[in-house]
Every structure is written in C-alpha cells, then in structure tokens.
Design an enzyme around this catalytic site. Structure first.
Site, PDB file in Angstrom:
ATOM      1  N   HIS A 292      40.837  50.771  38.989  1.00  0.00           N
ATOM      2  CA  HIS A 292      41.196  49.491  38.804  1.00  0.00           C
ATOM      3  C   HIS A 292      39.801  48.575  39.259  1.00  0.00           C
ATOM      4  O   HIS A 292      39.330  47.525  38.588  1.00  0.00           O
ATOM      5  CB  HIS A 292      42.366  48.890  40.018  1.00  0.00           C
TER       6      HIS A 292
ATOM      7  N   SER B 250      45.729  40.922  36.984  1.00  0.00           N
ATOM      8  CA  SER B 250      44.476  41.602  37.622  1.00  0.00           C
ATOM      9  C   SER B 250      43.140  41.430  36.857  1.00  0.00           C
ATOM     10  O   SER B 250      42.260  41.208  37.291  1.00  0.00           O
ATOM     11  CB  SER B 250      44.779  43.173  37.616  1.00  0.00           C
TER      12      SER B 250
ATOM     13  N   ASN C 151      52.183  40.495  39.274  1.00  0.00           N
ATOM     14  CA  ASN C 151      52.724  40.825  37.886  1.00  0.00           C
ATOM     15  C   ASN C 151      54.312  41.027  38.294  1.00  0.00           C
ATOM     16  O   ASN C 151      54.903  42.163  38.393  1.00  0.00           O
ATOM     17  CB  ASN C 151      52.235  42.001  37.532  1.00  0.00           C
TER      18      ASN C 151
ATOM     19  N   ASP D  83      38.588  45.567  46.083  1.00  0.00           N
ATOM     20  CA  ASP D  83      39.285  46.424  45.091  1.00  0.00           C
ATOM     21  C   ASP D  83      39.187  47.799  45.569  1.00  0.00           C
ATOM     22  O   ASP D  83      39.335  48.248  46.796  1.00  0.00           O
ATOM     23  CB  ASP D  83      38.988  46.177  43.777  1.00  0.00           C
TER      24      ASP D  83
END
Length: 328
Positions: free
Chosen positions: A108, A260, A199, A75
């Site tokens: 994130h 996520s 998404n 990430d």
C-alpha cells in the site's frame, strides 16, 4: 476499517499509562482493467490521468516540482529498490521495528508514494510532486494492520523531523482521543495533514479525515463521478482515485482504485503550492493553503460544499501563480 477479532485485544491499562490501541485495516483493492498498457513501463513513461487532470505539469513547466518540501507517508513503508524513488527517497522510520528500514511488505505505501513522487524520468509513471522529499513512516504490518499508539509515535517523529506534510491514506471508524491530540499537536507545529476518507460505500467518512484539522479527500473517476466506495460526510476535496497507475512493491507497476489513492493527489498539490509560496516569501500555514486550494476547485454535485464531493475537484490554475518565484 476495524477488524473485530483484533479490537478485543486493543485496550491496555497499566499503572502509569492508559493506552488505547485501535487496529487499522487496509483493504487492498482489486486489480482493475486499464485502457493503458502497463507492461512496457520499464522502457517508456506514461502520464497518469490523475496527475494530468490536476494540471500538475503546468507547474512543472515553470520549475515547480515540490522541491524542498518534506512529505511523511504514514503507511506500510516503501520498496526502497524501486527505480522510481532513486532521487528523492529518504530513510524515514520503521515504528514497528526501529532497528530496520521501513520496508513495504504489504504494498500500500509504495503505491501511495508513487502517486506523490515517482521520478520524472524516461520510464514508468511520474508523481504529482516528483521533486519533493518523501519519508516513509512504517506503522502498518505485512497484513496492513496498525495500532493507534504506533500512529501517534509516527506523528511525533514527523514533528521532531520538521516534516511539512503528512499523508494518511487510511481510516478508522471511531474518534480516538490520543490520536486526535497528536494530530492537533502536529498541526500546531505547522504540519499539513491530508487523509483519505473511508471506503465505506456511502457510509461514514471515518477518522482522521473527519477531524477539523485534517484535509479529507474522496475519490472520483475520469468522468468526475464519485467512486462507489466513497463515503458521505466531512469531505473537503475530490481527487482522482479510480483506475490509478502507480508503483508496486515488487519493483513494477499496478493499477488500483480507492480513496487511499485520491489523498496523495491532494498531498502532491499542496507540495507544489508550498514550494511556490516558499519561493516568494508567502506563509504556508493551513488556512492560507486551504483558501488557495478552494479557489482552484471545480464544483461537483450540489452547488458549493457538499457531503459527497466536498468543495469539488482541485485543478491547479496557472492564473494563481504569477511570475514571482516561478522559473520561466
């Protein structure tokens, strides 16, 4: 998602090597209103609804917390100063700049890490597998962009460092041969890969979630309704992804929604299963783990496997964990 302006510069050809770099864009989700007060988490601990709904506390009570399981969080890095990671955070690697720590300058990665393994203490939140070891693998920059060749290098690092599970809370639109090859190599090495579906608001699932080797996860809310952002297609499981409270990169907490944040719930479940199976001498190969998880799903949507909810919502069932290997 792709960013069109960056794709134009994504193809690199040299005499000896041919690399395809795909820029990955992570959209940071808006802050949601929450019925839970998150302003006092420096002095009290709450149980996130997602962690509670998958029944993780039932295994904690038996001594199963993910201990000894190594999770690579691929990430934007992690905020090393957050008190929720004081016990289980490892150095990991910064693929973008190997001479530096994998610090989170986007936010994130820190949020995802908290869902998986925020410490069980007297403040903040608690992660699904808080006893697991977490290894931040920074492959995204301060804007949430990354390249396929960096992702591939990160996967190779996981193989070399005996990581058990890789969490990839991202998606790209198109198949990529070098990306898929790296994932196949990792799974052949025994690594379990969990990825969030795109998404795309009813569109495609995206990659790596669409690869057969990857466990793909979509998002539902507290009522077990599909998230409006969720795609349709190759989905394996549903998990909490709406109104999720977790750790933020400023050392505090925030409330976000999206696929996520569904994926790390399944990563946490797998870590708990892996510790239990390891304790009693059972194999932790992907096939056996998948079979166990499928036995603990609540069917949602159309009966059986479907393209919206996958096999259903995973709830850890205590009946699947007999006395062996569990502390009482």
């Amino acid at each position: 998602m792709f960013n069109g302006k960056k794709i134009a510069a994504a193809v690199i050809i040299s005499i000896l090597f041919f690399f395809i770099s795909v820029v990955i864009y992570f959209k940071q989700f808006h802050l949601n209103e929450s019925s839970i007060d998150i302003t006092n988490l420096d002095s009290e601990q709450i149980m996130p609804w997602g962690v509670s709904s998958i029944n993780a506390p039932a295994l904690w009570a038996r001594g199963i917390t993910g201990k000894g399981i190594k999770i690579g969080i691929m990430d934007s890095g992690i905020y090393f100063g957050h008190p929720e990671f004081s016990r289980n955070l490892k150095q990991g690697i910064n693929i973008l700049n190997p001479s530096e720590l994998p610090l989170d300058d986007f936010g994130h990665g820190t949020f995802v890490a908290g869902v998986i393994a925020a410490n069980n203490n007297n403040y903040g939140v608690v992660g699904a597998s808080f006893g697991a070891e977490i290894y931040p693998i920074k492959v995204l920059d301060k804007d949430g962009f990354g390249r396929i060749n960096d992702i591939v290098e990160g996967i190779e690092w996981c193989i070399q460092n005996d990581i058990n599970i890789i969490n990839m809370s991202f998606a790209i639109n198109e198949d990529n041969e070098s990306f898929h090859s790296a994932i196949k190599k990792a799974t052949e090495a025994g690594i379990i890969i969990v990825a969030s579906a795109s998404n795309s608001y009813g569109g495609e699932v995206g990659y790596p979630a669409s690869y057969d080797e990857v466990i793909s996860v979509t998002s539902v809310n507290k009522k077990m309704e599909i998230d409006k952002k969720a795609p349709r297609g190759k989905v394996d499981f549903s998990a909490p992804g709406v109104d999720i409270i977790s750790t933020s990169s400023n050392g505090d907490y925030s409330n976000l929604s999206g696929n996520s944040y569904a994926a790390p719930h399944i990563t946490g479940i797998i870590a708990l299963l892996m510790e239990y199976r390891k304790n009693i001498g059972m194999p932790n190969d992907r096939s056996n783990l998948l079979n166990e998880i499928k036995k603990m799903t609540r069917d949602l949507g159309n009966k059986g496997l479907d393209k919206t909810y996958g096999n259903g919502f995973v709830i850890l069932n205590e009946d699947h964990f007999p006395n062996g290997g569990i502390k009482r």
